[in-house]
Design a protein around this motif. Sequence first.
Motif, PDB file in Angstrom:
ATOM      1  N   ASP A 148       0.890  -1.235  -0.001  1.00  0.00           N
ATOM      2  CA  ASP A 148       0.104  -0.031  -0.118  1.00  0.00           C
ATOM      3  C   ASP A 148       1.021   1.240  -0.187  1.00  0.00           C
ATOM      4  O   ASP A 148       0.620   2.200  -0.609  1.00  0.00           O
ATOM      5  CB  ASP A 148      -1.039   0.013   1.111  1.00  0.00           C
ATOM      6  N   VAL A 149       2.011   1.266   0.977  1.00  0.00           N
ATOM      7  CA  VAL A 149       2.750   2.238   0.814  1.00  0.00           C
ATOM      8  C   VAL A 149       3.536   2.530  -0.374  1.00  0.00           C
ATOM      9  O   VAL A 149       3.489   3.676  -0.893  1.00  0.00           O
ATOM     10  CB  VAL A 149       3.928   2.019   2.217  1.00  0.00           C
ATOM     11  N   ASP A 150       3.908   1.521  -1.052  1.00  0.00           N
ATOM     12  CA  ASP A 150       4.566   1.524  -2.466  1.00  0.00           C
ATOM     13  C   ASP A 150       3.523   2.163  -3.407  1.00  0.00           C
ATOM     14  O   ASP A 150       4.143   2.942  -4.123  1.00  0.00           O
ATOM     15  CB  ASP A 150       5.283   0.283  -2.804  1.00  0.00           C
ATOM     16  N   ARG A 151       2.418   1.859  -3.380  1.00  0.00           N
ATOM     17  CA  ARG A 151       1.390   2.322  -4.144  1.00  0.00           C
ATOM     18  C   ARG A 151       0.968   3.628  -4.081  1.00  0.00           C
ATOM     19  O   ARG A 151       1.113   4.694  -5.039  1.00  0.00           O
ATOM     20  CB  ARG A 151       0.048   1.361  -4.243  1.00  0.00           C
ATOM     21  N   VAL A 152       0.973   4.308  -2.896  1.00  0.00           N
ATOM     22  CA  VAL A 152       0.792   5.506  -2.723  1.00  0.00           C
ATOM     23  C   VAL A 152       2.181   6.509  -3.064  1.00  0.00           C
ATOM     24  O   VAL A 152       1.959   7.548  -3.715  1.00  0.00           O
ATOM     25  CB  VAL A 152       0.271   5.915  -1.336  1.00  0.00           C
ATOM     26  N   LEU A 153       3.185   5.898  -2.761  1.00  0.00           N
ATOM     27  CA  LEU A 153       4.615   6.701  -2.891  1.00  0.00           C
ATOM     28  C   LEU A 153       4.821   6.781  -4.267  1.00  0.00           C
ATOM     29  O   LEU A 153       5.142   7.773  -4.859  1.00  0.00           O
ATOM     30  CB  LEU A 153       5.488   5.812  -2.281  1.00  0.00           C
ATOM     31  N   ALA A 154       4.272   5.582  -5.316  1.00  0.00           N
ATOM     32  CA  ALA A 154       4.364   5.818  -6.757  1.00  0.00           C
ATOM     33  C   ALA A 154       3.650   7.078  -7.186  1.00  0.00           C
ATOM     34  O   ALA A 154       4.124   7.608  -8.158  1.00  0.00           O
ATOM     35  CB  ALA A 154       4.033   4.329  -7.416  1.00  0.00           C
ATOM     36  N   ASP A 155       2.383   6.922  -6.651  1.00  0.00           N
ATOM     37  CA  ASP A 155       1.611   7.727  -7.115  1.00  0.00           C
ATOM     38  C   ASP A 155       1.873   9.469  -6.901  1.00  0.00           C
ATOM     39  O   ASP A 155       2.064  10.311  -7.387  1.00  0.00           O
ATOM     40  CB  ASP A 155       0.205   7.689  -6.672  1.00  0.00           C
ATOM     41  N   ALA A 156       2.441   9.601  -5.409  1.00  0.00           N
ATOM     42  CA  ALA A 156       3.151  10.800  -5.242  1.00  0.00           C
ATOM     43  C   ALA A 156       4.397  10.998  -6.159  1.00  0.00           C
ATOM     44  O   ALA A 156       4.315  12.379  -6.498  1.00  0.00           O
ATOM     45  CB  ALA A 156       3.462  10.769  -3.757  1.00  0.00           C
ATOM     46  N   GLY A 157       5.043  10.081  -6.412  1.00  0.00           N
ATOM     47  CA  GLY A 157       6.243  10.571  -7.297  1.00  0.00           C
ATOM     48  C   GLY A 157       5.746  10.930  -8.978  1.00  0.00           C
ATOM     49  O   GLY A 157       6.505  11.421  -9.352  1.00  0.00           O
ATOM     50  N   ARG A 158       4.836  10.198  -9.289  1.00  0.00           N
ATOM     51  CA  ARG A 158       4.128  10.540 -10.393  1.00  0.00           C
ATOM     52  C   ARG A 158       3.732  11.972 -10.614  1.00  0.00           C
ATOM     53  O   ARG A 158       4.128  12.812 -11.221  1.00  0.00           O
ATOM     54  CB  ARG A 158       2.938   9.708 -10.736  1.00  0.00           C
ATOM     55  N   TYR A 159       2.934  12.444  -9.439  1.00  0.00           N
ATOM     56  CA  TYR A 159       2.589  13.726  -9.385  1.00  0.00           C
ATOM     57  C   TYR A 159       3.750  14.621  -9.150  1.00  0.00           C
ATOM     58  O   TYR A 159       3.790  15.835 -10.141  1.00  0.00           O
ATOM     59  CB  TYR A 159       1.680  14.016  -7.705  1.00  0.00           C
ATOM     60  N   MET A 160       4.964  14.451  -8.321  1.00  0.00           N
ATOM     61  CA  MET A 160       5.872  15.227  -8.210  1.00  0.00           C
ATOM     62  C   MET A 160       6.677  15.463  -9.817  1.00  0.00           C
ATOM     63  O   MET A 160       7.240  16.225 -10.008  1.00  0.00           O
ATOM     64  CB  MET A 160       7.199  14.750  -7.273  1.00  0.00           C
ATOM     65  N   SER A 161       6.626  14.456 -10.374  1.00  0.00           N
ATOM     66  CA  SER A 161       7.440  14.285 -11.901  1.00  0.00           C
ATOM     67  C   SER A 161       6.531  15.213 -12.768  1.00  0.00           C
ATOM     68  O   SER A 161       7.148  15.905 -13.760  1.00  0.00           O
ATOM     69  CB  SER A 161       7.608  12.983 -12.274  1.00  0.00           C
ATOM     70  N   GLU A 162       5.362  15.176 -12.721  1.00  0.00           N
ATOM     71  CA  GLU A 162       4.458  15.740 -13.697  1.00  0.00           C
ATOM     72  C   GLU A 162       4.349  17.316 -13.263  1.00  0.00           C
ATOM     73  O   GLU A 162       4.106  18.061 -14.135  1.00  0.00           O
ATOM     74  CB  GLU A 162       3.106  15.169 -13.711  1.00  0.00           C
ATOM     75  N   HIS A 163       4.495  17.549 -12.086  1.00  0.00           N
ATOM     76  CA  HIS A 163       4.024  19.197 -11.674  1.00  0.00           C
ATOM     77  C   HIS A 163       5.428  19.928 -11.252  1.00  0.00           C
ATOM     78  O   HIS A 163       5.445  21.012 -10.950  1.00  0.00           O
ATOM     79  CB  HIS A 163       3.179  19.127 -10.480  1.00  0.00           C
ATOM     80  N   THR A 164       6.500  19.239 -11.010  1.00  0.00           N
ATOM     81  CA  THR A 164       7.778  19.663 -10.593  1.00  0.00           C
ATOM     82  C   THR A 164       8.979  19.313 -11.469  1.00  0.00           C
ATOM     83  O   THR A 164       8.785  18.355 -12.437  1.00  0.00           O
ATOM     84  CB  THR A 164       8.021  19.612  -9.267  1.00  0.00           C
ATOM     85  N   ASP A 165      10.305  20.010 -11.242  1.00  0.00           N
ATOM     86  CA  ASP A 165      11.457  19.218 -11.979  1.00  0.00           C
ATOM     87  C   ASP A 165      11.896  18.348 -11.085  1.00  0.00           C
ATOM     88  O   ASP A 165      13.241  18.206 -10.815  1.00  0.00           O
ATOM     89  CB  ASP A 165      12.497  20.628 -12.459  1.00  0.00           C
ATOM     90  N   PHE A 166      11.087  17.537 -10.264  1.00  0.00           N
ATOM     91  CA  PHE A 166      11.809  16.336  -9.320  1.00  0.00           C
ATOM     92  C   PHE A 166      12.706  15.553  -9.776  1.00  0.00           C
ATOM     93  O   PHE A 166      13.441  15.210  -9.187  1.00  0.00           O
ATOM     94  CB  PHE A 166      10.433  15.728  -8.808  1.00  0.00           C
ATOM     95  N   ASN A 167      12.414  14.980 -10.966  1.00  0.00           N
ATOM     96  CA  ASN A 167      13.386  14.008 -11.583  1.00  0.00           C
ATOM     97  C   ASN A 167      14.376  14.493 -12.495  1.00  0.00           C
ATOM     98  O   ASN A 167      15.095  13.827 -13.383  1.00  0.00           O
ATOM     99  CB  ASN A 167      12.471  12.849 -12.167  1.00  0.00           C
ATOM    100  N   ALA A 168      14.417  15.841 -12.725  1.00  0.00           N
ATOM    101  CA  ALA A 168      15.432  16.323 -13.770  1.00  0.00           C
ATOM    102  C   ALA A 168      16.748  16.338 -12.985  1.00  0.00           C
ATOM    103  O   ALA A 168      17.068  16.718 -12.023  1.00  0.00           O
ATOM    104  CB  ALA A 168      14.870  17.759 -13.717  1.00  0.00           C
ATOM    105  N   GLU A 169      17.432  15.809 -13.878  1.00  0.00           N
ATOM    106  CA  GLU A 169      19.182  15.571 -13.562  1.00  0.00           C
ATOM    107  C   GLU A 169      19.923  16.760 -14.403  1.00  0.00           C
ATOM    108  O   GLU A 169      19.578  17.283 -15.449  1.00  0.00           O
ATOM    109  CB  GLU A 169      19.611  14.208 -13.965  1.00  0.00           C
TER     110      GLU A 169
END
Length: 75
Positions: free
Chosen positions: A49-70
């Motif tokens: 459950d935590v992994d599922r929610v974390l993946a969704d939060a990570g998706r949000y961060m990737s779509e709305h911020t430069d979270f994964n930008a290297e």
Amino acid sequence: MMTIDERKMAIAYGDLLNIQELVQHIIRMKSYVLFGEDAKMAFAEIQEDVDRVLADAGRYMSEHTDFNAEGKHDD
């Protein structure tokens, strides 16, 4: 600049990472074997459950911020 919602999600993402680490700590110590049967079943579902929610939060961060930008920094 982050919006308030993006900041909220960044905080939630950090909190979820902490929860994930705490679950992993319980697993590494094998203290879950001391839980009652119902608690063992519930604990078995926690990590998924935590992994599922974390993946969704990570998706949000990737779509709305430069979270994964290297290598992209506006210093």
